[in-house]
Scaffold this motif. Structure first.
Motif, PDB file in Angstrom:
ATOM      1  N   LYS A 218       2.749  -8.791   8.483  1.00  0.00           N
ATOM      2  CA  LYS A 218       4.090  -8.276   8.783  1.00  0.00           C
ATOM      3  C   LYS A 218       4.103  -7.286   9.941  1.00  0.00           C
ATOM      4  N   GLN A 219       2.923  -6.782  10.319  1.00  0.00           N
ATOM      5  CA  GLN A 219       2.824  -5.863  11.460  1.00  0.00           C
ATOM      6  C   GLN A 219       2.394  -6.579  12.738  1.00  0.00           C
ATOM      7  N   THR A 242       2.700 -13.573   3.319  1.00  0.00           N
ATOM      8  CA  THR A 242       2.712 -12.399   4.192  1.00  0.00           C
ATOM      9  C   THR A 242       1.752 -11.326   3.692  1.00  0.00           C
ATOM     10  N   TYR A 243       1.292 -10.507   4.631  1.00  0.00           N
ATOM     11  CA  TYR A 243       0.320  -9.454   4.358  1.00  0.00           C
ATOM     12  C   TYR A 243       0.739  -8.174   5.068  1.00  0.00           C
ATOM     13  N   ALA A 244       0.325  -7.048   4.527  1.00  0.00           N
ATOM     14  CA  ALA A 244       0.554  -5.757   5.177  1.00  0.00           C
ATOM     15  C   ALA A 244      -0.550  -5.559   6.212  1.00  0.00           C
ATOM     16  N   ALA A 245      -0.433  -6.292   7.300  1.00  0.00           N
ATOM     17  CA  ALA A 245      -1.504  -6.336   8.298  1.00  0.00           C
ATOM     18  C   ALA A 245      -0.919  -6.734   9.645  1.00  0.00           C
ATOM     19  N   GLY A 246      -1.795  -6.666  10.661  1.00  0.00           N
ATOM     20  CA  GLY A 246      -1.391  -7.058  11.996  1.00  0.00           C
ATOM     21  C   GLY A 246      -1.861  -8.461  12.337  1.00  0.00           C
ATOM     22  N   HIS A 247      -2.079  -8.706  13.635  1.00  0.00           N
ATOM     23  CA  HIS A 247      -2.416 -10.048  14.109  1.00  0.00           C
ATOM     24  C   HIS A 247      -3.761 -10.524  13.551  1.00  0.00           C
ATOM     25  N   ALA A 248      -4.686  -9.603  13.307  1.00  0.00           N
ATOM     26  CA  ALA A 248      -6.005  -9.968  12.770  1.00  0.00           C
ATOM     27  C   ALA A 248      -6.031  -9.711  11.265  1.00  0.00           C
TER      28      ALA A 248
END
Length: 268
Positions: A218-219, A242-248
């Motif tokens: 989601k980031q 979805t995850y509480a994370a960025g592109h990686a």
């Protein structure tokens, strides 16, 4: 390069496409295989935290794409078709008739292309931080200016900035990521980015009929939710996680992602 699992097997194989491909494998050789395909300027090591988190009963194979990691680095031929043909040829060479494919970013486009050119070889797709296309993406166009100025040896500070994550990851893991990226000559940074900016197979995505997991952080400011919804609309048997994370996200949330991946593969 950080601590590695003792049961990882490192190998290389000559492909019919003319390239010698390096790969890393874990798990029983005769089991159903999941083939992991890394993103732009990465290597098999991009999935090292996932390999560590996977149940040992799973056969996991992570490749170094042509030009990357410890695979051969031929002149030219860095199109999505060339990468995809290498993956199919690799499966032939190591005796994998049908695989679950999991690709991150550029690797997700390659996985999509494999599912188009050799649909009978793909059991499921996992598309991590993906999109229908990266053609003319404004952030890639911005990156192109810096990549066009690269020369050998590629500057470590540039690579460290390029690979920076949204959320913290272990320092030894990030050092491994940077070290692997530094193996890539400047010409391959340029040629591969050229492919990402030019190629668009989004009109063919409805041809993909295998179960597809769309994994998105989601980031992720690169491929936003709009891109994920586009994939979901175009690929019939797809769902978004979805995850509480960025592109990686697979670097930042490896345990959570791996748990979801194992559940998805079991149902596919």
């Amino acid at each position: 390069m950080g601590s590695l699992e003792p049961d990882l097997r490192f190998n290389g194989v000559a492909l019919e496409t003319g390239v010698r491909m390096h790969y890393v494998e874990r798990g029983p050789a005769g089991a159903e295989a999941t083939v992991f395909i890394h993103g732009y300027a990465d290597s098999w090591f991009s999935f090292s935290r996932v390999l560590s988190a996977l149940s040992p009963r799973h056969r996991a194979v992570a490749v170094d794409l042509r030009g990357h990691g410890d695979s051969e680095k031929p002149m030219g031929a860095y199109s999505l078709d060339a990468f995809a043909r290498d993956v199919v040829s690799f499966m032939d060479a190591v005796g994998v008739e049908r695989a679950n494919l999991a690709g991150h970013s550029m690797g997700s486009f390659i996985a999509q292309r494999v599912a188009m050119i050799a649909p009978q070889r793909v059991k499921s797709l996992t598309l991590i931080s993906s999109a229908p296309t990266s053609k003319d993406h404004p952030l890639l166009l911005e990156l192109k200016g810096a990549v066009d100025r690269l020369s050998d040896p590629v500057d470590r500070a540039f690579v460290a900035e390029f690979q920076a994550t949204t959320n913290p990851v272990p320092a030894d893991f990030m050092e491994g990521i940077i070290s692997e990226s530094l193996k890539i000559p400047a010409r391959i940074w340029r040629e591969t980015l050229h492919t990402l900016l030019l190629e668009d197979h989004s009109a063919r995505l409805p041809e993909i009929v295998v179960p597809t997991l769309i994994a998105w952080g989601k980031q992720d400011g690169f491929f936003t939710r709009e891109f994920q919804d586009g994939l979901r609309e175009l690929i019939p048997a797809s769902n978004i996680k979805t995850y509480a994370a960025g592109h990686a996200l697979h670097w930042e949330k490896p345990a959570e992602f791996t748990r979801d991946l194992e559940a998805f593969i079991a149902e596919a």
